[in-house]
Design a protein around this motif. Structure first.
Motif, PDB file in Angstrom:
ATOM      1  N   GLY A  50      -0.687   1.069 -10.906  1.00 56.99           N
ATOM      2  CA  GLY A  50      -1.918   1.078 -10.111  1.00 56.99           C
ATOM      3  C   GLY A  50      -1.588   0.958  -8.638  1.00 56.99           C
ATOM      4  O   GLY A  50      -2.047   0.040  -7.957  1.00 56.99           O
ATOM      5  N   ARG A  61      -4.385   9.705  -9.429  1.00 56.25           N
ATOM      6  CA  ARG A  61      -4.575  10.805  -8.470  1.00 56.25           C
ATOM      7  C   ARG A  61      -3.236  11.456  -8.097  1.00 56.25           C
ATOM      8  O   ARG A  61      -2.175  10.840  -8.296  1.00 56.25           O
ATOM      9  CB  ARG A  61      -5.274  10.278  -7.226  1.00 56.25           C
ATOM     10  N   ASP A  65      -2.257   7.871 -16.524  1.00 54.07           N
ATOM     11  CA  ASP A  65      -3.651   7.532 -16.822  1.00 54.07           C
ATOM     12  C   ASP A  65      -3.675   6.580 -18.006  1.00 54.07           C
ATOM     13  O   ASP A  65      -3.319   6.952 -19.127  1.00 54.07           O
ATOM     14  CB  ASP A  65      -4.422   8.818 -17.136  1.00 54.07           C
ATOM     15  N   VAL A  68      -6.879  -1.024 -12.421  1.00 56.68           N
ATOM     16  CA  VAL A  68      -8.159  -1.521 -12.918  1.00 56.68           C
ATOM     17  C   VAL A  68      -9.190  -0.406 -12.859  1.00 56.68           C
ATOM     18  O   VAL A  68      -9.091   0.493 -12.037  1.00 56.68           O
ATOM     19  CB  VAL A  68      -8.643  -2.717 -12.047  1.00 56.68           C
ATOM     20  N   VAL A  94      -2.137  -8.793 -11.969  1.00 59.52           N
ATOM     21  CA  VAL A  94      -3.234  -9.093 -11.037  1.00 59.52           C
ATOM     22  C   VAL A  94      -4.531  -9.224 -11.837  1.00 59.52           C
ATOM     23  O   VAL A  94      -4.869  -8.363 -12.642  1.00 59.52           O
ATOM     24  CB  VAL A  94      -3.371  -7.996  -9.959  1.00 59.52           C
ATOM     25  N   ASN A  95      -5.227 -10.344 -11.602  1.00 62.17           N
ATOM     26  CA  ASN A  95      -6.492 -10.564 -12.309  1.00 62.17           C
ATOM     27  C   ASN A  95      -7.566 -10.945 -11.291  1.00 62.17           C
ATOM     28  O   ASN A  95      -7.313 -10.926 -10.090  1.00 62.17           O
ATOM     29  CB  ASN A  95      -6.305 -11.617 -13.408  1.00 62.17           C
ATOM     30  N   SER A  96      -8.734 -11.301 -11.793  1.00 63.20           N
ATOM     31  CA  SER A  96      -9.872 -11.474 -10.889  1.00 63.20           C
ATOM     32  C   SER A  96     -10.617 -12.773 -11.144  1.00 63.20           C
ATOM     33  O   SER A  96     -10.793 -13.193 -12.300  1.00 63.20           O
ATOM     34  CB  SER A  96     -10.822 -10.296 -11.084  1.00 63.20           C
ATOM     35  N   LYS A 146     -11.369  -8.428 -17.874  1.00 65.87           N
ATOM     36  CA  LYS A 146     -10.345  -9.171 -17.144  1.00 65.87           C
ATOM     37  C   LYS A 146     -10.032 -10.501 -17.850  1.00 65.87           C
ATOM     38  O   LYS A 146      -8.900 -10.986 -17.789  1.00 65.87           O
ATOM     39  CB  LYS A 146     -10.784  -9.413 -15.692  1.00 65.87           C
ATOM     40  N   PRO A 202     -12.379 -11.788  -3.661  1.00 64.80           N
ATOM     41  CA  PRO A 202     -12.722 -10.465  -3.116  1.00 64.80           C
ATOM     42  C   PRO A 202     -11.733  -9.955  -2.068  1.00 64.80           C
ATOM     43  O   PRO A 202     -11.367 -10.676  -1.149  1.00 64.80           O
ATOM     44  CB  PRO A 202     -14.102 -10.685  -2.490  1.00 64.80           C
ATOM     45  N   ARG A 236     -13.719   0.514  -0.338  1.00 63.48           N
ATOM     46  CA  ARG A 236     -15.125   0.666  -0.758  1.00 63.48           C
ATOM     47  C   ARG A 236     -15.987  -0.439  -0.184  1.00 63.48           C
ATOM     48  O   ARG A 236     -17.076  -0.213   0.339  1.00 63.48           O
ATOM     49  CB  ARG A 236     -15.231   0.612  -2.296  1.00 63.48           C
TER      50      ARG A 236
HETATM   51  N1  LIG Z   1     -11.345  -5.368  -5.125  1.00 62.29           N
HETATM   52  C1  LIG Z   1     -11.592  -6.665  -5.226  1.00 62.29           C
HETATM   53  O1  LIG Z   1     -12.399  -7.240  -4.480  1.00 62.29           O
HETATM   54  C2  LIG Z   1     -10.874  -7.483  -6.262  1.00 62.29           C
HETATM   55  C3  LIG Z   1     -11.237  -8.825  -6.428  1.00 62.29           C
HETATM   56  C4  LIG Z   1     -10.545  -9.597  -7.348  1.00 62.29           C
HETATM   57  C5  LIG Z   1      -9.507  -9.052  -8.072  1.00 62.29           C
HETATM   58  N2  LIG Z   1      -9.202  -7.735  -7.899  1.00 62.29           N
HETATM   59  C6  LIG Z   1      -8.124  -7.201  -8.717  1.00 62.29           C
HETATM   60  O2  LIG Z   1      -7.179  -6.588  -7.853  1.00 62.29           O
HETATM   61  C7  LIG Z   1      -6.612  -5.447  -8.495  1.00 62.29           C
HETATM   62  C8  LIG Z   1      -6.780  -4.231  -7.606  1.00 62.29           C
HETATM   63  O3  LIG Z   1      -8.152  -4.053  -7.377  1.00 62.29           O
HETATM   64  P1  LIG Z   1      -8.649  -2.907  -6.398  1.00 62.29           P
HETATM   65  O4  LIG Z   1     -10.105  -3.137  -6.173  1.00 62.29           O
HETATM   66  O5  LIG Z   1      -7.714  -2.793  -5.234  1.00 62.29           O
HETATM   67  O6  LIG Z   1      -8.499  -1.651  -7.341  1.00 62.29           O
HETATM   68  P2  LIG Z   1      -8.700  -0.091  -6.985  1.00 62.29           P
HETATM   69  O7  LIG Z   1      -8.757   0.087  -5.521  1.00 62.29           O
HETATM   70  O8  LIG Z   1      -9.851   0.415  -7.756  1.00 62.29           O
HETATM   71  O9  LIG Z   1      -7.316   0.520  -7.473  1.00 62.29           O
HETATM   72  C9  LIG Z   1      -6.938   0.365  -8.783  1.00 62.29           C
HETATM   73  C10 LIG Z   1      -5.717   1.157  -9.131  1.00 62.29           C
HETATM   74  O10 LIG Z   1      -5.851   1.361 -10.531  1.00 62.29           O
HETATM   75  C11 LIG Z   1      -5.662   2.736 -10.802  1.00 62.29           C
HETATM   76  N3  LIG Z   1      -6.457   3.148 -11.960  1.00 62.29           N
HETATM   77  C12 LIG Z   1      -7.791   3.142 -12.123  1.00 62.29           C
HETATM   78  N4  LIG Z   1      -8.114   3.646 -13.329  1.00 62.29           N
HETATM   79  C13 LIG Z   1      -6.948   3.975 -13.921  1.00 62.29           C
HETATM   80  C14 LIG Z   1      -6.605   4.557 -15.148  1.00 62.29           C
HETATM   81  N5  LIG Z   1      -7.528   4.941 -16.043  1.00 62.29           N
HETATM   82  N6  LIG Z   1      -5.303   4.765 -15.419  1.00 62.29           N
HETATM   83  C15 LIG Z   1      -4.355   4.420 -14.527  1.00 62.29           C
HETATM   84  N7  LIG Z   1      -4.597   3.869 -13.349  1.00 62.29           N
HETATM   85  C16 LIG Z   1      -5.893   3.656 -13.049  1.00 62.29           C
HETATM   86  C17 LIG Z   1      -6.116   3.446  -9.552  1.00 62.29           C
HETATM   87  O11 LIG Z   1      -5.536   4.736  -9.558  1.00 62.29           O
HETATM   88  P3  LIG Z   1      -6.385   6.048  -9.116  1.00 62.29           P
HETATM   89  O12 LIG Z   1      -7.258   5.570  -7.987  1.00 62.29           O
HETATM   90  O13 LIG Z   1      -5.321   7.019  -8.717  1.00 62.29           O
HETATM   91  O14 LIG Z   1      -7.180   6.455 -10.286  1.00 62.29           O
HETATM   92  C18 LIG Z   1      -5.590   2.531  -8.481  1.00 62.29           C
HETATM   93  O15 LIG Z   1      -4.237   2.783  -8.215  1.00 62.29           O
HETATM   94  C19 LIG Z   1      -7.325  -5.316  -9.838  1.00 62.29           C
HETATM   95  O16 LIG Z   1      -6.559  -5.898 -10.856  1.00 62.29           O
HETATM   96  C20 LIG Z   1      -8.601  -6.093  -9.644  1.00 62.29           C
HETATM   97  O17 LIG Z   1      -9.103  -6.636 -10.844  1.00 62.29           O
HETATM   98  C21 LIG Z   1      -9.848  -6.950  -7.013  1.00 62.29           C
END
Ligand SMILES: NC(=O)c1ccc[n+]([C@@H]2O[C@H](COP(=O)([O-])OP(=O)(O)OC[C@H]3O[C@@H](n4cnc5c(N)ncnc54)[C@H](OP(=O)(O)O)[C@@H]3O)[C@@H](O)[C@H]2O)c1
Length: 250
Positions: free
Chosen positions: A8, A34, A51, A78, A126-128, A145, A173, A178
């Motif tokens: 990821g 991607r 994927d 994720v 990595v978890n949430s 999660k 967060p 996004r």
């Molecule tokens: N964002 C937050 O506020 C937040 C808060 C707490 C914890 N987290 C944790 O932090 C981590 C990263 O979060 P993020 O928001 O940065 O995630 P993200 O921007 O949505 O990126 C997630 C990654 O996962 C890949 N992915 C998604 N669907 C997939 C699939 N079907 N197969 C393979 N790869 C896939 C994406 O690849 P593609 O884009 O190329 O599909 C991307 O590289 C996650 O574990 C999330 O639970 C995030």
């Protein structure tokens, strides 16, 4: 040279971790769905398309780069599921559990089992913080999660006596693109400073947060480095970088 696998790695936190590791001298394999042309910083690491919703692809990966020797494996991938506000259909729920918990469990098990016994490998999952405060909107995601959290514990137990540690990095967060774009849109619509929107979001998203800012990628990177540096003592560890959202004495 130390080798890392970041599952990821194609955007946001994952691409930050992969490029930071690479610029600090690690040889990095990063995965995502991607094409490489859409992955920021992918010229600095070996990018492979993977994927997780496709069991065949995960299987193929395990027979290729997934069976290489790594000093660090970071699982970051994720999916947040479909339309917010609508209860997901059963097949959407199944897909979310597959990508967020079930396939990562199988994949990490395969990668860690393939590690040479004379070389130590740290795995950080990595978890949430969402696992502690699900709402009716976030419950399906939070449940995936939470499942990943339990399965991670089982991986830590499975590899306890091997040259492997499995730890959880539990995050609040993040400044993902996004979210930042949403803040900007709301700030422009209401003609208020973007900082005010961010603070309001943090208060509304979880009243238990004791943070006034999003969790920066740098803090995440340094936490991964810290967990990896613990060696065997890091097995089963949870590093929470979430502003106390799991509850506080105050
Ligand atoms: N964002 C937050 O506020 C937040 C808060 C707490 C914890 N987290 C944790 O932090 C981590 C990263 O979060 P993020 O928001 O940065 O995630 P993200 O921007 O949505 O990126 C997630 C990654 O996962 C890949 N992915 C998604 N669907 C997939 C699939 N079907 N197969 C393979 N790869 C896939 C994406 O690849 P593609 O884009 O190329 O599909 C991307 O590289 C996650 O574990 C999330 O639970 C995030």
């Amino acid at each position: 040279m130390k080798r890392a696998l970041v599952i990821g790695a194609s955007q946001s936190l994952g691409s930050h971790l992969a490029t930071r590791l690479a610029s600090n001298g690690w040889q990095v394999v990063g995965t995502g769905r991607r094409p490489a042309s859409e992955v920021p910083g992918s010229e600095g690491f070996a990018y492979e398309r993977l994927d997780l919703s496709d069991p065949e692809e995960a299987h193929r990966f395990l027979e290729g780069a997934g069976s290489d020797a790594y000093d660090l494996v970071v699982h970051n991938a994720v999916t947040y599921g479909a339309i917010p506000g609508k209860p997901p259909a059963l097949d959407e729920l199944e897909a979310m559990f597959r990508v967020n918990a079930l396939v990562p469990y199988r994949l990490l098990h395969g990668v860690l089992a393939a590690q040479p016994t004379d070389r130590f490998c740290s795995c950080v999952v990595v978890n949430s913080d969402s696992i502690y405060h699900a709402t009716k909107q976030s419950a399906p995601y939070a449940a995936t999660k939470a499942a990943l959290r339990v399965l991670t514990t089982s991986l830590a137990d499975t590899f306890r006596s091997a040259q492997v540690s499995v730890a959880t990095l539990l995050l609040g967060p993040l400044p993902d693109p996004r979210k930042l774009a949403d803040f900007q849109r709301v700030a422009e619509r209401h003609d208020v400073p973007v900082e005010d929107v961010k603070r309001a979001f943090l208060r509304k998203a979880n009243p238990f947060y004791v943070i006034d800012d999003l969790i920066g990628f740098d803090a995440c990177y340094r936490s991964v480095e810290y967990l990896a540096g613990l060696g065997p003592a890091g097995n089963g560890m949870v590093c929470r970088l979430d502003g106390g959202s799991a509850g506080s004495l105050i």
